[in-house]
Design a protein around this motif. Structure first.
Motif, PDB file in Angstrom:
ATOM      1  N   TRP A  57       0.809  -1.216   0.000  1.00 14.83           N
ATOM      2  CA  TRP A  57       0.000   0.000   0.000  1.00 14.83           C
ATOM      3  C   TRP A  57       0.843   1.267   0.000  1.00 14.83           C
ATOM      4  N   LEU A  58       2.020   1.229   0.586  1.00 21.33           N
ATOM      5  CA  LEU A  58       2.902   2.393   0.478  1.00 21.33           C
ATOM      6  C   LEU A  58       3.373   2.582  -0.967  1.00 21.33           C
ATOM      7  N   SER A  59       3.696   1.479  -1.633  1.00 20.72           N
ATOM      8  CA  SER A  59       4.089   1.594  -3.043  1.00 20.72           C
ATOM      9  C   SER A  59       2.900   2.059  -3.885  1.00 20.72           C
ATOM     10  N   TYR A  60       1.687   1.628  -3.532  1.00 24.84           N
ATOM     11  CA  TYR A  60       0.497   2.115  -4.238  1.00 24.84           C
ATOM     12  C   TYR A  60       0.410   3.636  -4.150  1.00 24.84           C
ATOM     13  N   TRP A  61       0.555   4.176  -2.949  1.00 29.10           N
ATOM     14  CA  TRP A  61       0.400   5.626  -2.770  1.00 29.10           C
ATOM     15  C   TRP A  61       1.500   6.398  -3.497  1.00 29.10           C
ATOM     16  N   VAL A  62       2.703   5.851  -3.556  1.00 30.16           N
ATOM     17  CA  VAL A  62       3.785   6.507  -4.300  1.00 30.16           C
ATOM     18  C   VAL A  62       3.439   6.542  -5.789  1.00 30.16           C
ATOM     19  N   ILE A  63       3.072   5.405  -6.346  1.00 31.71           N
ATOM     20  CA  ILE A  63       2.762   5.326  -7.776  1.00 31.71           C
ATOM     21  C   ILE A  63       1.505   6.128  -8.101  1.00 31.71           C
ATOM     22  N   ILE A  66       2.410   9.838  -8.199  1.00 32.29           N
ATOM     23  CA  ILE A  66       3.122  10.188  -9.437  1.00 32.29           C
ATOM     24  C   ILE A  66       2.138  10.232 -10.607  1.00 32.29           C
ATOM     25  N   PHE A  67       1.269   9.232 -10.689  1.00 32.22           N
ATOM     26  CA  PHE A  67       0.262   9.181 -11.744  1.00 32.22           C
ATOM     27  C   PHE A  67      -0.658  10.397 -11.684  1.00 32.22           C
ATOM     28  N   THR A  68      -1.099  10.758 -10.495  1.00 34.92           N
ATOM     29  CA  THR A  68      -2.003  11.887 -10.322  1.00 34.92           C
ATOM     30  C   THR A  68      -1.337  13.205 -10.718  1.00 34.92           C
ATOM     31  N   MET A  69      -0.069  13.376 -10.369  1.00 35.83           N
ATOM     32  CA  MET A  69       0.650  14.588 -10.773  1.00 35.83           C
ATOM     33  C   MET A  69       0.785  14.652 -12.293  1.00 35.83           C
ATOM     34  N   LYS A  88      -8.370   4.613 -17.430  1.00 34.64           N
ATOM     35  CA  LYS A  88      -7.818   5.024 -16.131  1.00 34.64           C
ATOM     36  C   LYS A  88      -8.399   4.150 -15.019  1.00 34.64           C
ATOM     37  N   LEU A  89      -9.691   3.903 -15.086  1.00 38.46           N
ATOM     38  CA  LEU A  89     -10.350   3.069 -14.082  1.00 38.46           C
ATOM     39  C   LEU A  89      -9.775   1.657 -14.073  1.00 38.46           C
ATOM     40  N   ILE A  90      -9.555   1.091 -15.234  1.00 41.18           N
ATOM     41  CA  ILE A  90      -8.953  -0.249 -15.328  1.00 41.18           C
ATOM     42  C   ILE A  90      -7.530  -0.231 -14.770  1.00 41.18           C
ATOM     43  N   PHE A  91      -6.770   0.810 -15.115  1.00 38.80           N
ATOM     44  CA  PHE A  91      -5.398   0.945 -14.599  1.00 38.80           C
ATOM     45  C   PHE A  91      -5.401   1.037 -13.075  1.00 38.80           C
ATOM     46  N   ILE A  92      -6.294   1.824 -12.509  1.00 35.14           N
ATOM     47  CA  ILE A  92      -6.371   1.981 -11.054  1.00 35.14           C
ATOM     48  C   ILE A  92      -6.743   0.653 -10.394  1.00 35.14           C
ATOM     49  N   LEU A  93      -7.676  -0.061 -10.986  1.00 30.28           N
ATOM     50  CA  LEU A  93      -8.043  -1.376 -10.439  1.00 30.28           C
ATOM     51  C   LEU A  93      -6.844  -2.323 -10.463  1.00 30.28           C
ATOM     52  N   TRP A  94      -6.092  -2.308 -11.551  1.00 30.26           N
ATOM     53  CA  TRP A  94      -4.897  -3.154 -11.656  1.00 30.26           C
ATOM     54  C   TRP A  94      -3.839  -2.705 -10.649  1.00 30.26           C
ATOM     55  N   LEU A  95      -3.674  -1.395 -10.513  1.00 33.34           N
ATOM     56  CA  LEU A  95      -2.668  -0.836  -9.622  1.00 33.34           C
ATOM     57  C   LEU A  95      -2.919  -1.246  -8.167  1.00 33.34           C
ATOM     58  N   TYR A 107       6.612  -0.020  -8.953  1.00 36.83           N
ATOM     59  CA  TYR A 107       7.587   0.544  -8.015  1.00 36.83           C
ATOM     60  C   TYR A 107       8.911  -0.210  -8.090  1.00 36.83           C
ATOM     61  N   ASN A 108       8.847  -1.536  -8.054  1.00 36.06           N
ATOM     62  CA  ASN A 108      10.072  -2.345  -8.112  1.00 36.06           C
ATOM     63  C   ASN A 108      10.826  -2.143  -9.424  1.00 36.06           C
ATOM     64  N   LYS A 109      10.097  -2.002 -10.518  1.00 36.59           N
ATOM     65  CA  LYS A 109      10.744  -1.822 -11.823  1.00 36.59           C
ATOM     66  C   LYS A 109      11.435  -0.460 -11.929  1.00 36.59           C
ATOM     67  N   TYR A 110      10.837   0.575 -11.351  1.00 40.45           N
ATOM     68  CA  TYR A 110      11.356   1.944 -11.507  1.00 40.45           C
ATOM     69  C   TYR A 110      11.893   2.538 -10.207  1.00 40.45           C
ATOM     70  N   GLU A 111      12.211   1.682  -9.239  1.00 37.20           N
ATOM     71  CA  GLU A 111      12.645   2.171  -7.929  1.00 37.20           C
ATOM     72  C   GLU A 111      13.858   3.089  -8.019  1.00 37.20           C
TER      73      GLU A 111
END
Length: 150
Positions: A57-63, A66-69, A88-95, A107-111
């Motif tokens: 969930w911390l990685s969710y909030w980081v990503i 960034i997405f929201t900005m 966007k809705l599908i992406f958010i559900l996946w995220l 997050y792991n890919k772009y850390e």
């Protein structure tokens, strides 16, 4: 959301829908699945002893941040893309899905890239915070030297 295209030669207006489920409904669902659900899951993660769900969930909030900005700055362009809000809705559900763990994958890919940007932002903020202190010190030195000259 509807786009109105005018055909000046024929004097007609053409209304083009850019969403299947409607702008308001897609925004409402995106808010539920991008903020309310993750906030609830984050709350539950805080209450558990495991750190695995905390990391998810911390990685969710980081990503998501960034997405929201990015979306904020690109909104003038992306609002014209047909079915953007559904994508966007599908992406958010996946995220945020605990099954796909999309945010953790990103997050792991772009850390290292995220860490680099965070370092740049921290350095810039430190330099901004230091400027008033430096100006204050210069003023104090100037006042002290003025007093010595008198």
């Amino acid at each position: 959301e509807k786009i109105i295209a005018r055909n000046s030669a024929a004097g007609q207006e053409v209304h083009i829908d850019t969403t299947m489920i409607g702008w308001w409904l897609s925004k409402f669902l995106a808010m539920i699945f991008s903020v309310l659900y993750p906030a609830f899951e984050s709350y539950k993660a805080i209450k558990t002893k495991s750190t695995e769900d905390d990391i998810q969930w911390l990685s969710y909030w980081v990503i998501f941040g960034i997405f929201t900005m990015g979306e904020f700055f690109l909104d003038i362009v992306i609002c014209w893309i047909p079915l953007y809000y559904e994508a966007k809705l599908i992406f958010i559900l996946w995220l945020g899905s605990s099954y796909t763990k999309g945010a953790l994958l990103i997050y792991n890919k772009y850390e290292s890239s995220i860490d680099h940007v965070v370092k740049l932002v921290e350095d810039k903020l430190k330099s901004i915070q230091a400027q008033p202190k430096q100006n204050e010190q210069k003023e104090q030195k100037s006042e002290t030297s003025d007093e010595k000259q008198d």
